[in-house]
Design a protein around this motif. Sequence first.
Motif, PDB file in Angstrom:
ATOM      1  N   ARG A 101       7.119   3.758  -2.370  1.00 40.93           N
ATOM      2  CA  ARG A 101       8.741   3.177  -1.486  1.00 40.93           C
ATOM      3  C   ARG A 101       9.344   3.522  -2.452  1.00 40.93           C
ATOM      4  O   ARG A 101       9.590   2.946  -4.126  1.00 40.93           O
ATOM      5  CB  ARG A 101       8.757   1.372  -1.640  1.00 40.93           C
ATOM      6  CG  ARG A 101       8.192   0.757  -0.027  1.00 40.93           C
ATOM      7  CD  ARG A 101       7.795  -0.324  -0.208  1.00 40.93           C
ATOM      8  NE  ARG A 101       9.334  -1.245   0.421  1.00 40.93           N
ATOM      9  CZ  ARG A 101       9.374  -2.201   0.275  1.00 40.93           C
ATOM     10  NH1 ARG A 101       9.781  -2.580  -0.906  1.00 40.93           N
ATOM     11  NH2 ARG A 101      10.726  -2.552   0.727  1.00 40.93           N
ATOM     12  N   LEU A 102      10.418   4.638  -2.421  1.00 45.62           N
ATOM     13  CA  LEU A 102      11.332   4.202  -3.351  1.00 45.62           C
ATOM     14  C   LEU A 102      12.667   4.487  -2.884  1.00 45.62           C
ATOM     15  O   LEU A 102      13.073   4.364  -1.340  1.00 45.62           O
ATOM     16  CB  LEU A 102      11.176   6.398  -3.248  1.00 45.62           C
ATOM     17  CG  LEU A 102      10.109   7.305  -3.557  1.00 45.62           C
ATOM     18  CD1 LEU A 102      10.641   8.251  -3.406  1.00 45.62           C
ATOM     19  CD2 LEU A 102       9.726   6.692  -4.778  1.00 45.62           C
ATOM     20  N   PRO A 143       0.564  -7.375  -1.490  1.00 48.93           N
ATOM     21  CA  PRO A 143       2.185  -7.088  -1.017  1.00 48.93           C
ATOM     22  C   PRO A 143       2.736  -5.786  -1.147  1.00 48.93           C
ATOM     23  O   PRO A 143       1.865  -4.813  -1.930  1.00 48.93           O
ATOM     24  CB  PRO A 143       2.564  -7.537  -1.900  1.00 48.93           C
ATOM     25  CG  PRO A 143       1.864  -8.163  -3.052  1.00 48.93           C
ATOM     26  CD  PRO A 143       0.470  -7.826  -2.565  1.00 48.93           C
ATOM     27  N   LEU A 144       3.395  -5.248  -0.228  1.00 44.94           N
ATOM     28  CA  LEU A 144       3.778  -4.059  -0.702  1.00 44.94           C
ATOM     29  C   LEU A 144       4.817  -3.942  -2.219  1.00 44.94           C
ATOM     30  O   LEU A 144       5.146  -4.505  -2.630  1.00 44.94           O
ATOM     31  CB  LEU A 144       5.273  -4.146   0.155  1.00 44.94           C
ATOM     32  CG  LEU A 144       4.884  -3.235   2.199  1.00 44.94           C
ATOM     33  CD1 LEU A 144       6.207  -3.377   2.335  1.00 44.94           C
ATOM     34  CD2 LEU A 144       4.692  -2.018   2.440  1.00 44.94           C
ATOM     35  N   PRO A 145       4.379  -2.824  -2.615  1.00 46.46           N
ATOM     36  CA  PRO A 145       4.956  -2.413  -3.877  1.00 46.46           C
ATOM     37  C   PRO A 145       6.764  -2.566  -3.895  1.00 46.46           C
ATOM     38  O   PRO A 145       7.145  -2.328  -2.964  1.00 46.46           O
ATOM     39  CB  PRO A 145       4.662  -0.985  -3.942  1.00 46.46           C
ATOM     40  CG  PRO A 145       3.933   0.369  -2.847  1.00 46.46           C
ATOM     41  CD  PRO A 145       3.693  -1.216  -1.975  1.00 46.46           C
ATOM     42  N   GLU A 146       6.970  -2.773  -4.727  1.00 51.37           N
ATOM     43  CA  GLU A 146       9.086  -2.988  -4.856  1.00 51.37           C
ATOM     44  C   GLU A 146       9.368  -1.026  -4.833  1.00 51.37           C
ATOM     45  O   GLU A 146       8.335  -0.034  -5.947  1.00 51.37           O
ATOM     46  CB  GLU A 146       9.453  -3.245  -6.353  1.00 51.37           C
ATOM     47  CG  GLU A 146       9.327  -4.716  -5.894  1.00 51.37           C
ATOM     48  CD  GLU A 146       9.362  -5.256  -5.425  1.00 51.37           C
ATOM     49  OE1 GLU A 146      10.823  -5.922  -5.099  1.00 51.37           O
ATOM     50  OE2 GLU A 146       8.931  -6.733  -4.636  1.00 51.37           O
ATOM     51  N   LYS A 161      -2.548   0.330  -3.060  1.00 48.89           N
ATOM     52  CA  LYS A 161      -3.471   0.555  -1.776  1.00 48.89           C
ATOM     53  C   LYS A 161      -3.326  -0.549  -1.067  1.00 48.89           C
ATOM     54  O   LYS A 161      -3.736  -1.298  -2.049  1.00 48.89           O
ATOM     55  CB  LYS A 161      -5.107   0.255  -2.558  1.00 48.89           C
ATOM     56  CG  LYS A 161      -6.034   1.429  -2.050  1.00 48.89           C
ATOM     57  CD  LYS A 161      -7.129   1.282  -3.058  1.00 48.89           C
ATOM     58  CE  LYS A 161      -8.978   1.542  -0.926  1.00 48.89           C
ATOM     59  NZ  LYS A 161      -9.925   1.301  -2.013  1.00 48.89           N
ATOM     60  N   MET A 162      -3.275  -0.387  -0.076  1.00 48.95           N
ATOM     61  CA  MET A 162      -3.399  -1.531   0.706  1.00 48.95           C
ATOM     62  C   MET A 162      -4.348  -2.559   1.203  1.00 48.95           C
ATOM     63  O   MET A 162      -5.554  -1.397   1.375  1.00 48.95           O
ATOM     64  CB  MET A 162      -2.302  -1.470   2.221  1.00 48.95           C
ATOM     65  CG  MET A 162      -0.957  -0.787   1.863  1.00 48.95           C
ATOM     66  SD  MET A 162      -0.455  -1.849   0.778  1.00 48.95           S
ATOM     67  CE  MET A 162      -0.026  -3.438   2.428  1.00 48.95           C
ATOM     68  N   THR A 163      -4.674  -3.665   0.241  1.00 52.93           N
ATOM     69  CA  THR A 163      -6.093  -4.400   1.075  1.00 52.93           C
ATOM     70  C   THR A 163      -5.760  -5.315   2.183  1.00 52.93           C
ATOM     71  O   THR A 163      -4.581  -5.992   2.026  1.00 52.93           O
ATOM     72  CB  THR A 163      -6.849  -4.384   0.127  1.00 52.93           C
ATOM     73  OG1 THR A 163      -6.361  -6.042  -1.204  1.00 52.93           O
ATOM     74  CG2 THR A 163      -7.351  -3.736  -1.488  1.00 52.93           C
ATOM     75  N   ALA A 207      11.337  -0.250   8.187  1.00 53.01           N
ATOM     76  CA  ALA A 207      12.006  -1.304   8.248  1.00 53.01           C
ATOM     77  C   ALA A 207      10.991  -2.686   9.759  1.00 53.01           C
ATOM     78  O   ALA A 207      12.280  -4.073   9.997  1.00 53.01           O
ATOM     79  CB  ALA A 207      12.675  -1.152  10.222  1.00 53.01           C
ATOM     80  N   ARG A 208      10.035  -2.434   9.613  1.00 47.11           N
ATOM     81  CA  ARG A 208       9.615  -3.704  10.053  1.00 47.11           C
ATOM     82  C   ARG A 208       8.626  -4.017   8.749  1.00 47.11           C
ATOM     83  O   ARG A 208       8.023  -3.662   7.630  1.00 47.11           O
ATOM     84  CB  ARG A 208       7.749  -2.766  10.841  1.00 47.11           C
ATOM     85  CG  ARG A 208       8.263  -2.033  12.010  1.00 47.11           C
ATOM     86  CD  ARG A 208       7.516  -1.349  12.803  1.00 47.11           C
ATOM     87  NE  ARG A 208       7.490  -1.094  14.039  1.00 47.11           N
ATOM     88  CZ  ARG A 208       8.241  -1.557  15.165  1.00 47.11           C
ATOM     89  NH1 ARG A 208       7.881  -3.232  15.153  1.00 47.11           N
ATOM     90  NH2 ARG A 208       8.099  -0.815  15.917  1.00 47.11           N
ATOM     91  N   ALA A 209       7.968  -5.227   9.008  1.00 51.88           N
ATOM     92  CA  ALA A 209       7.267  -6.187   7.710  1.00 51.88           C
ATOM     93  C   ALA A 209       6.468  -7.088   7.934  1.00 51.88           C
ATOM     94  O   ALA A 209       6.889  -7.693   9.923  1.00 51.88           O
ATOM     95  CB  ALA A 209       8.182  -7.267   7.388  1.00 51.88           C
ATOM     96  N   GLY A 210       5.227  -7.382   8.027  1.00 47.74           N
ATOM     97  CA  GLY A 210       4.055  -7.807   8.786  1.00 47.74           C
ATOM     98  C   GLY A 210       3.143  -7.771   9.429  1.00 47.74           C
ATOM     99  O   GLY A 210       3.948  -6.492  10.207  1.00 47.74           O
ATOM    100  N   GLY A 211       2.511  -7.696  10.042  1.00 44.45           N
ATOM    101  CA  GLY A 211       1.310  -7.389  11.886  1.00 44.45           C
ATOM    102  C   GLY A 211       1.612  -5.965  11.613  1.00 44.45           C
ATOM    103  O   GLY A 211       1.285  -4.689  10.469  1.00 44.45           O
ATOM    104  N   SER A 212       2.345  -5.072  12.925  1.00 45.50           N
ATOM    105  CA  SER A 212       2.082  -4.035  12.329  1.00 45.50           C
ATOM    106  C   SER A 212       3.177  -3.156  11.958  1.00 45.50           C
ATOM    107  O   SER A 212       3.490  -1.928  11.708  1.00 45.50           O
ATOM    108  CB  SER A 212       2.722  -3.489  14.067  1.00 45.50           C
ATOM    109  OG  SER A 212       4.424  -4.335  14.529  1.00 45.50           O
TER     110      SER A 212
END
Length: 466
Positions: free
Chosen positions: A402-403, A287-290, A275-277, A388-393
């Motif tokens: 993520r698999l 953080p994004l899951p591994e 769950k993203m907070t 492909a995107r990280a942070g922000g949008s």
Amino acid sequence: MKTLSTSLCTAVACACSIAVSTPAHGKDPRFTLPPRNVILIIGDGMDYQQITAARNYLVGAFGQLNIDSLPKRSAVQVLTIDEAPPHNVAYVADSANGGTTLATGTVTSAGRIGTTVEDADTPNILELAKARGYRVGVVTSASVTDATPAAFLAHVSFRSCEGPADMYPGVPPGAPPGTPSLPGCLPDQKAAGGKGSIAEQIATGKADVVLGGGTGKFGQTVEEGGKTVLQLAMEKGFQYANSPATLNAIQSGRVLGLFAGSTLLVKFTGPTATKMTFDSAGNALTPLPEPGNCSSNPTFATVPSLAVMTDKAIKLLSRNNQRGFFLMVESASVDKQAHARNACGHIGEMQQLDEVVEMVRAYAGDDPGTLVIVTADHGQAVQVLNEARAGGSGTPMGYVTRLNTPSDGSVLRIGYATSHGPQEDHTGTEVPILIHGGSPAAFVKPFMWQSDVFLMMAKHLNVNLD
Ligand SMILES: [Zn+2]
């Protein structure tokens, strides 16, 4: 809105009126050539996001699933109306009313099983086919009393009227918030002149083959007392199978196979969604899951797979049968695992569906007498997100998994963002329909309503021409 809803909710007559442009099947000589078969494969909650996620993981983005090779396809608008007058259109279905529209051509409200918003029973394709000499069957990886199979096997006012001990009045205990107020199950009790619970209707119904889960409901005592629903079913002529071995031993006749208390075990397990907070400024706190991997469920082999059950059902339905059959096969946990945000779970159940498609396509071959339809009852929450995107949008909201994809060696990011609650919800997207075989009656329009699917099956079996 009222005009649309009232015109669409009049069941078979409505479905016929929708498709008046279809070919004059009554003049087609192939309709006189038995046997004719319909195999309807329902991926519960299987929209194109589900299919794409499964393709990416199972065979890679440059690969093809078996369903990708089905030669005819279209888009199906899911149809739902409100329970309360004036029965306005609603835009998101559940398995009960989506299944009912596929099974009967009737557009009804969420939660209803084989009944109109006026609480009238509407005939389903199994009943229509059986009355005209076809064998009929249902295979599911859910309980056979769950909403989708129930829509083909029973008529009750609410999907939770599964067993004789479940016949609650009003909105059932534990129903999610927003569950529409319905007459409840009491009017469906036999004492009130109804047909009884879904399990009792299956036991006394005319299906030849019913395979899935549901010992919990069939172990309940029938309304009149003195026996279980399972005992009633066996009195009515069903042979009972409760394991792959006992199912395999049955070679002919009517079969009720129950291989779990409720839903059958799923094929894959894997990482749970994160769950993203966010803080008050919108910055991600989580953080994004591994990236993780899917694993085979070690207990899956203790139950018959969807393909094993389907293979057995086809053999039982087709043996020494010159008339033909109708079979509905549901991969139920495509939906259930998406509700639970288990990416590997719904990918594995898509693989089960795809195995069924391969087997059924081989069975049908080039014979136009067998019409194979793959479709869904409604959409689900699964989304393939931009890795492909990280942070922000590039920071996703909701829940994320993520698999590592075995075929592509890439990372597949899957998101769920329909609900903060314990479960994701359905969505109101149109759903796929993929078709193999069939006669000119299986004419596929570029755009279809869900009730057209019923019409297509009824025309192929020539059962709606009274
Ligand atoms: Zn669902």
